[in-house]
Design a protein around this motif. Sequence first.
Motif, PDB file in Angstrom:
ATOM      1  N   UNK A  96      30.658  91.171  13.897  1.00 14.89           N
ATOM      2  CA  UNK A  96      29.492  90.729  14.650  1.00 14.89           C
ATOM      3  C   UNK A  96      29.783  89.441  15.414  1.00 14.89           C
ATOM      4  N   UNK A  97      29.060  89.186  16.498  1.00 16.22           N
ATOM      5  CA  UNK A  97      29.223  87.906  17.213  1.00 16.22           C
ATOM      6  C   UNK A  97      28.813  86.737  16.321  1.00 16.22           C
ATOM      7  N   UNK A  98      29.422  85.569  16.546  1.00 13.05           N
ATOM      8  CA  UNK A  98      29.069  84.381  15.773  1.00 13.05           C
ATOM      9  C   UNK A  98      27.732  83.811  16.230  1.00 13.05           C
ATOM     10  N   UNK A  99      27.068  83.136  15.309  1.00 13.08           N
ATOM     11  CA  UNK A  99      25.911  82.307  15.655  1.00 13.08           C
ATOM     12  C   UNK A  99      26.452  80.894  15.895  1.00 13.08           C
ATOM     13  N   UNK A 100      26.801  80.603  17.129  1.00 11.96           N
ATOM     14  CA  UNK A 100      27.493  79.349  17.423  1.00 11.96           C
ATOM     15  C   UNK A 100      26.670  78.128  17.041  1.00 11.96           C
ATOM     16  N   UNK A 101      25.339  78.249  17.090  1.00 13.07           N
ATOM     17  CA  UNK A 101      24.508  77.089  16.763  1.00 13.07           C
ATOM     18  C   UNK A 101      24.557  76.744  15.280  1.00 13.07           C
ATOM     19  N   UNK A 102      25.122  77.628  14.465  1.00 20.47           N
ATOM     20  CA  UNK A 102      25.206  77.369  13.028  1.00 20.47           C
ATOM     21  C   UNK A 102      26.603  76.927  12.573  1.00 20.47           C
ATOM     22  N   UNK A 103      27.550  76.886  13.478  1.00 14.61           N
ATOM     23  CA  UNK A 103      28.921  76.552  13.097  1.00 14.61           C
ATOM     24  C   UNK A 103      29.036  75.071  12.752  1.00 14.61           C
ATOM     25  N   UNK A 104      29.667  74.773  11.641  1.00 13.52           N
ATOM     26  CA  UNK A 104      29.879  73.394  11.211  1.00 13.52           C
ATOM     27  C   UNK A 104      30.721  72.652  12.246  1.00 13.52           C
TER      28      UNK A 104
END
Length: 487
Positions: A436-444
């Motif tokens: 699945x695509x990443x949720x970039x807003x949640x990446x540390x």
Amino acid sequence: MSRTYTPPGHHRTVEAFREHLRSVDPAFDCGEELLGPEGPLAKPFTVFGREAGNRFAIHPMEGWDGNRDGSPSDLTRRRWRRFGLSGAKLIWGGEAVAVVPEGRANPNQLFIDGNRLDGCVSWLEALHREVLAGHEESGVGGGWPVIGLQLTHSGRLSRPDPPPALPRPLRAQVHPVLDARLGEAANRPLVSDEQLEEVAGAYVRAARCAGRAGYDFVDIKCCHGYLLHELLGAHTRPGPYGGSFENRVRLPLRIIAAVQAACPNLGIGVRLSIGDVAPFGAGGDGIGVPEVEGPKPADLGFGLNPSDVAVPEPTCAEAIRYIRSLIEAGVEVVNVTMGSPYSCPHLSRPFTYPASDSYLPPEDPLRSVLRQLAAVRTVRAAFPRLPLVGTGYSYLQEWLPWVAEAEVGAGYVDFVGLGRMVLAYPRLPADVLAGRPFERRRICRTFSDCTTGPRNNMVSGCYPLDERYRQTPEFARIREIKKAAAL
């Protein structure tokens, strides 16, 4: 904050990140596309007598949020459930659990109460259930995760009483730099041989609790400056637990043998700092510099580089010798880390943004990540059949899975360990495995608020990206603390 490096998240293409990676160290590379469910991270691997259905592991992550009686709070239970929600098939300890109350690193750390063992087993079972419930919610197939419990004694880092009480460190040896940071508490005597032998018994008691609660293994923690790790480097300590290599490894090996005898069906792993550097502090420009004192600074730690204590010793020679002893003692898996987040955080947990009590990185943090990955490769070369868990991946941000696939696919490491990343984005492993695509807003982004909080007597969590923590008064306090520290 000025930088001379580009954080991984600033690269918009894998080609750009790959160029940066190879410019730092051409021995490392990553693929051009993710393989997801068909890739090496999705392949099963057997550890502790059970098949782990994928190659993600979750590192122990203390929340400083337990109850004063050593039991977990709602925040603790939520964190463990989110560890299961990750879909990772190896849960390395959940978090460090102190084997005695005086061995806590903070007054809200979980601990095994020798007077209430049945109660401890009960809450350990409850945390185990939280992991399984979260894992079921993750939707990741392939069987239940392999779950361990990390057992620890904080040693010189023991702070079991709430402020304004002084710390109560149990130091294994005199260390001029680290002792100076303790203030008046450094006047306390070194931990005695008799106390160490009592600690060994407490590890066995705690391991029995873990076995009764259904855990697959325990981690006899030998990393990050805590008691057993400091003993490994106690070159200047007199008596049977210091000086020679055989003396310095005596207590952890004794604990491992005693746990095996008492809990024959319980697996044993070790999280080990296989290389260290001198303690670092902020220089005049805020950038970290080594604080070296004494005629033989390499004698003030485990695996320091005698030719330059500011960088890790590349062959990990003393650690290799110790790991050989661990294998002979029956340790089944080694979780490889380096240094201590208290004395050299740039090496132990590479970051872009320092915690409020820390310093700016003295090198490109990507180089610090690659030091961690290179150390695992060194251990793999020495022990090709020993299952290994790697560390340092969270700093890679959205490029984490690309590097992880390359390292696992090439056989350098068996499990990719994640810590801070799952506080911010617990579903990252599940998303990678599903393609699945990443949720970039949640990446540390390594803002280090999960460290700034505890350093200022608040619970640990991802304040910027986890809505549960972002809505608390502590979030505003952390912003003010960081603003003041930047002045």
